[in-house]
Design a protein around this motif. Structure first.
Motif: not given
Lengths: 112, 116
Positions: A31, A33, A35, A37, A43, A45, A48, A88, A92, A100, A102-103, B35, B42-43, B99-102, B104-105, B107
Protein backbone atom coordinates in the motif's frame (compact mmCIF):
# COMPACT_ATOMS: atom_id res chain seq x y z
CA UNK A 1 16.48 4.50 4.81
CA UNK A 2 13.79 6.31 2.85
CA UNK A 3 12.13 4.46 0.02
CA UNK A 4 9.83 7.08 -1.45
CA UNK A 5 11.22 10.01 -3.37
CA UNK A 6 8.83 12.88 -3.97
CA UNK A 7 9.07 15.18 -6.92
CA UNK A 8 9.22 18.14 -7.10
CA UNK A 9 10.92 19.09 -3.83
CA UNK A 10 9.01 22.36 -3.82
CA UNK A 11 5.99 23.67 -5.70
CA UNK A 12 4.52 27.16 -5.74
CA UNK A 13 1.08 27.84 -7.26
CA UNK A 14 -1.82 30.28 -7.07
CA UNK A 15 -5.12 29.58 -5.36
CA UNK A 16 -7.52 27.80 -7.67
CA UNK A 17 -4.79 26.00 -9.60
CA UNK A 18 -4.18 22.27 -9.45
CA UNK A 19 -1.10 20.81 -7.73
CA UNK A 20 0.48 17.54 -8.73
CA UNK A 21 3.12 15.73 -6.70
CA UNK A 22 4.85 12.52 -7.64
CA UNK A 23 6.37 9.72 -5.61
CA UNK A 24 8.70 7.00 -6.83
CA UNK A 25 9.76 3.97 -4.84
CA UNK A 26 12.14 1.06 -5.26
CA UNK A 27 10.75 -2.16 -3.82
CA UNK A 28 7.40 -3.92 -4.00
CA UNK A 29 4.68 -2.47 -1.83
CA UNK A 30 1.28 -3.52 -0.54
CA UNK A 31 0.00 0.00 0.00
CA UNK A 32 1.01 3.62 -0.41
CA UNK A 33 -0.22 6.44 1.80
CA UNK A 34 -0.03 10.21 1.50
CA UNK A 35 0.37 12.44 4.55
CA UNK A 36 0.33 16.21 4.97
CA UNK A 37 2.33 18.17 7.50
CA UNK A 38 1.89 21.79 8.46
CA UNK A 39 2.75 23.76 11.53
CA UNK A 40 -0.84 24.00 12.65
CA UNK A 41 -2.02 20.39 12.55
CA UNK A 42 1.15 18.31 12.47
CA UNK A 43 1.32 15.18 10.32
CA UNK A 44 -2.07 14.01 9.08
CA UNK A 45 -3.11 11.03 6.95
CA UNK A 46 -4.76 12.02 3.66
CA UNK A 47 -5.41 8.92 1.58
CA UNK A 48 -4.35 5.31 1.11
CA UNK A 49 -4.14 3.28 -2.06
CA UNK A 50 -3.51 -0.46 -2.12
CA UNK A 51 -1.26 -2.21 -4.60
CA UNK A 52 -4.22 -3.72 -6.47
CA UNK A 53 -5.81 -0.29 -6.99
CA UNK A 54 -4.96 2.19 -9.73
CA UNK A 55 -6.82 5.31 -8.66
CA UNK A 56 -8.64 6.70 -5.63
CA UNK A 57 -10.47 9.90 -4.90
CA UNK A 58 -11.20 11.75 -1.70
CA UNK A 59 -12.76 15.18 -1.98
CA UNK A 60 -10.31 17.36 -3.92
CA UNK A 61 -7.62 14.67 -3.78
CA UNK A 62 -6.90 12.14 -6.51
CA UNK A 63 -4.21 9.51 -6.12
CA UNK A 64 -2.92 7.20 -8.82
CA UNK A 65 -0.63 4.22 -8.48
CA UNK A 66 1.39 2.53 -11.22
CA UNK A 67 3.08 -0.51 -9.73
CA UNK A 68 4.82 -1.35 -13.01
CA UNK A 69 6.61 2.02 -12.86
CA UNK A 70 6.80 2.01 -9.06
CA UNK A 71 5.29 5.47 -8.90
CA UNK A 72 2.33 7.35 -7.51
CA UNK A 73 0.92 10.81 -7.97
CA UNK A 74 -1.18 13.04 -5.75
CA UNK A 75 -3.37 15.65 -7.42
CA UNK A 76 -4.97 18.43 -5.41
CA UNK A 77 -7.60 20.25 -7.44
CA UNK A 78 -8.66 23.87 -6.94
CA UNK A 79 -5.91 24.52 -4.37
CA UNK A 80 -6.51 26.79 -1.40
CA UNK A 81 -4.08 28.73 0.76
CA UNK A 82 -4.87 26.25 3.54
CA UNK A 83 -3.32 23.48 1.40
CA UNK A 84 0.10 25.04 2.01
CA UNK A 85 2.08 22.24 3.67
CA UNK A 86 4.63 19.50 3.09
CA UNK A 87 3.27 16.34 1.51
CA UNK A 88 4.85 12.93 2.10
CA UNK A 89 4.30 9.58 0.49
CA UNK A 90 4.79 6.53 2.68
CA UNK A 91 5.06 2.97 1.46
CA UNK A 92 4.11 -0.24 3.21
CA UNK A 93 5.86 -3.41 2.14
CA UNK A 94 4.90 -7.07 2.23
CA UNK A 95 8.17 -8.06 3.85
CA UNK A 96 9.71 -7.06 7.12
CA UNK A 97 7.72 -5.79 10.02
CA UNK A 98 4.87 -4.08 8.24
CA UNK A 99 6.24 -0.60 8.79
CA UNK A 100 5.77 2.52 6.70
CA UNK A 101 8.73 4.20 5.03
CA UNK A 102 8.38 7.92 4.39
CA UNK A 103 9.90 9.97 1.57
CA UNK A 104 11.50 13.39 1.92
CA UNK A 105 8.39 15.27 0.94
CA UNK A 106 7.19 17.99 -1.42
CA UNK A 107 6.74 21.46 0.00
CA UNK A 108 3.64 23.10 -1.50
CA UNK A 109 3.02 26.83 -1.27
CA UNK A 110 -0.38 28.11 -2.38
CA UNK A 111 -0.53 31.87 -2.70
CA UNK A 112 -3.82 33.82 -2.45
CA UNK B 1 -11.68 10.92 20.39
CA UNK B 2 -8.50 12.18 22.03
CA UNK B 3 -5.45 12.20 19.80
CA UNK B 4 -1.88 11.13 20.45
CA UNK B 5 -0.37 13.13 23.29
CA UNK B 6 3.30 13.97 23.61
CA UNK B 7 5.38 15.87 26.12
CA UNK B 8 7.32 18.01 26.40
CA UNK B 9 6.68 20.05 23.26
CA UNK B 10 10.11 21.67 23.31
CA UNK B 11 13.40 20.76 24.95
CA UNK B 12 16.81 22.40 24.88
CA UNK B 13 19.76 20.52 26.33
CA UNK B 14 23.52 20.52 26.07
CA UNK B 15 25.40 17.72 24.38
CA UNK B 16 26.17 14.71 26.58
CA UNK B 17 23.07 15.39 28.70
CA UNK B 18 20.15 12.98 28.78
CA UNK B 19 16.55 13.62 27.78
CA UNK B 20 13.30 11.68 27.82
CA UNK B 21 10.12 12.03 25.79
CA UNK B 22 6.71 10.68 26.69
CA UNK B 23 3.87 9.51 24.45
CA UNK B 24 0.29 8.48 25.17
CA UNK B 25 -1.31 6.84 22.11
CA UNK B 26 -4.95 6.76 21.10
CA UNK B 27 -6.88 4.40 23.34
CA UNK B 28 -7.09 0.90 21.91
CA UNK B 29 -4.25 1.33 19.42
CA UNK B 30 -1.99 -1.69 19.58
CA UNK B 31 0.86 -0.27 17.49
CA UNK B 32 3.04 2.63 18.59
CA UNK B 33 5.84 4.27 16.63
CA UNK B 34 8.63 6.71 17.39
CA UNK B 35 10.05 8.72 14.50
CA UNK B 36 12.89 11.18 14.19
CA UNK B 37 12.37 14.01 11.73
CA UNK B 38 15.33 16.18 10.87
CA UNK B 39 14.58 19.56 9.32
CA UNK B 40 13.81 19.24 5.62
CA UNK B 41 13.45 15.46 5.67
CA UNK B 42 10.68 12.94 6.10
CA UNK B 43 10.10 11.05 9.34
CA UNK B 44 12.52 8.19 9.97
CA UNK B 45 11.22 5.27 12.02
CA UNK B 46 13.24 4.66 15.16
CA UNK B 47 11.17 1.95 16.81
CA UNK B 48 7.81 0.23 16.43
CA UNK B 49 5.93 -1.53 19.22
CA UNK B 50 3.13 -4.03 18.85
CA UNK B 51 1.39 -3.89 22.25
CA UNK B 52 4.40 -3.89 24.59
CA UNK B 53 6.75 -5.86 22.34
CA UNK B 54 9.32 -4.37 19.96
CA UNK B 55 8.59 -5.19 16.31
CA UNK B 56 11.28 -3.13 14.59
CA UNK B 57 14.14 -1.16 16.10
CA UNK B 58 16.60 -1.61 13.24
CA UNK B 59 17.21 2.14 12.89
CA UNK B 60 17.42 2.94 16.59
CA UNK B 61 20.98 3.96 17.66
CA UNK B 62 20.99 1.55 20.56
CA UNK B 63 24.22 2.85 22.05
CA UNK B 64 22.41 6.05 23.06
CA UNK B 65 18.69 5.64 22.42
CA UNK B 66 16.29 3.45 24.36
CA UNK B 67 12.52 3.10 24.40
CA UNK B 68 9.94 1.19 26.33
CA UNK B 69 6.20 0.80 26.25
CA UNK B 70 4.73 0.16 29.64
CA UNK B 71 1.78 -2.24 29.82
CA UNK B 72 1.23 -1.78 26.11
CA UNK B 73 -0.01 1.81 26.49
CA UNK B 74 2.29 4.79 27.23
CA UNK B 75 5.80 4.92 25.89
CA UNK B 76 9.01 6.77 26.67
CA UNK B 77 11.98 7.43 24.41
CA UNK B 78 15.30 8.31 26.02
CA UNK B 79 18.54 9.68 24.65
CA UNK B 80 21.65 9.34 26.77
CA UNK B 81 24.05 10.97 26.05
CA UNK B 82 22.72 13.40 23.46
CA UNK B 83 24.78 14.53 20.47
CA UNK B 84 24.43 17.65 18.34
CA UNK B 85 23.05 15.57 15.45
CA UNK B 86 20.13 14.44 17.63
CA UNK B 87 18.55 17.88 17.17
CA UNK B 88 15.25 17.05 15.48
CA UNK B 89 11.53 16.68 16.02
CA UNK B 90 10.59 13.39 17.69
CA UNK B 91 7.18 12.20 16.59
CA UNK B 92 5.05 9.56 18.21
CA UNK B 93 2.30 7.85 16.26
CA UNK B 94 -0.16 5.05 16.85
CA UNK B 95 -2.41 2.82 14.78
CA UNK B 96 -4.91 0.05 15.37
CA UNK B 97 -2.74 -2.48 13.58
CA UNK B 98 0.41 -2.49 11.50
CA UNK B 99 0.41 0.50 9.14
CA UNK B 100 2.61 -1.28 6.66
CA UNK B 101 -0.42 -3.46 5.96
CA UNK B 102 -2.68 -0.48 5.42
CA UNK B 103 -3.60 0.94 8.80
CA UNK B 104 -3.63 4.73 9.17
CA UNK B 105 -1.11 6.24 11.54
CA UNK B 106 -2.17 9.05 13.84
CA UNK B 107 0.60 11.40 14.86
CA UNK B 108 1.16 13.47 17.95
CA UNK B 109 2.34 17.10 17.82
CA UNK B 110 5.97 16.09 18.32
CA UNK B 111 8.76 17.17 20.63
CA UNK B 112 11.25 19.63 19.17
CA UNK B 113 14.71 18.89 20.58
CA UNK B 114 17.65 21.24 20.30
CA UNK B 115 21.05 19.99 21.43
CA UNK B 116 23.64 22.72 22.02
Amino acid sequence: SQQGEEDPQALSIQEGENATMNCSYKTSINNLQWYRQNSGRGLVHLILIRSNEREKHSGRLRVTLDTSKKSSSLLITASRAADTASYFCATGSFSGYSTLTFGKGTMLLVSP
Amino acid sequence: EAGVAQSPRYKIIEKRQSVAFWCNPISGHATLYWYQQILGQGPKLLIQFQNNGVVDDSQLPKDRFSAERLKGVDSTLKIQPAKLEDSAVYLCASSLGASGMGETQYFGPGTRLLVL
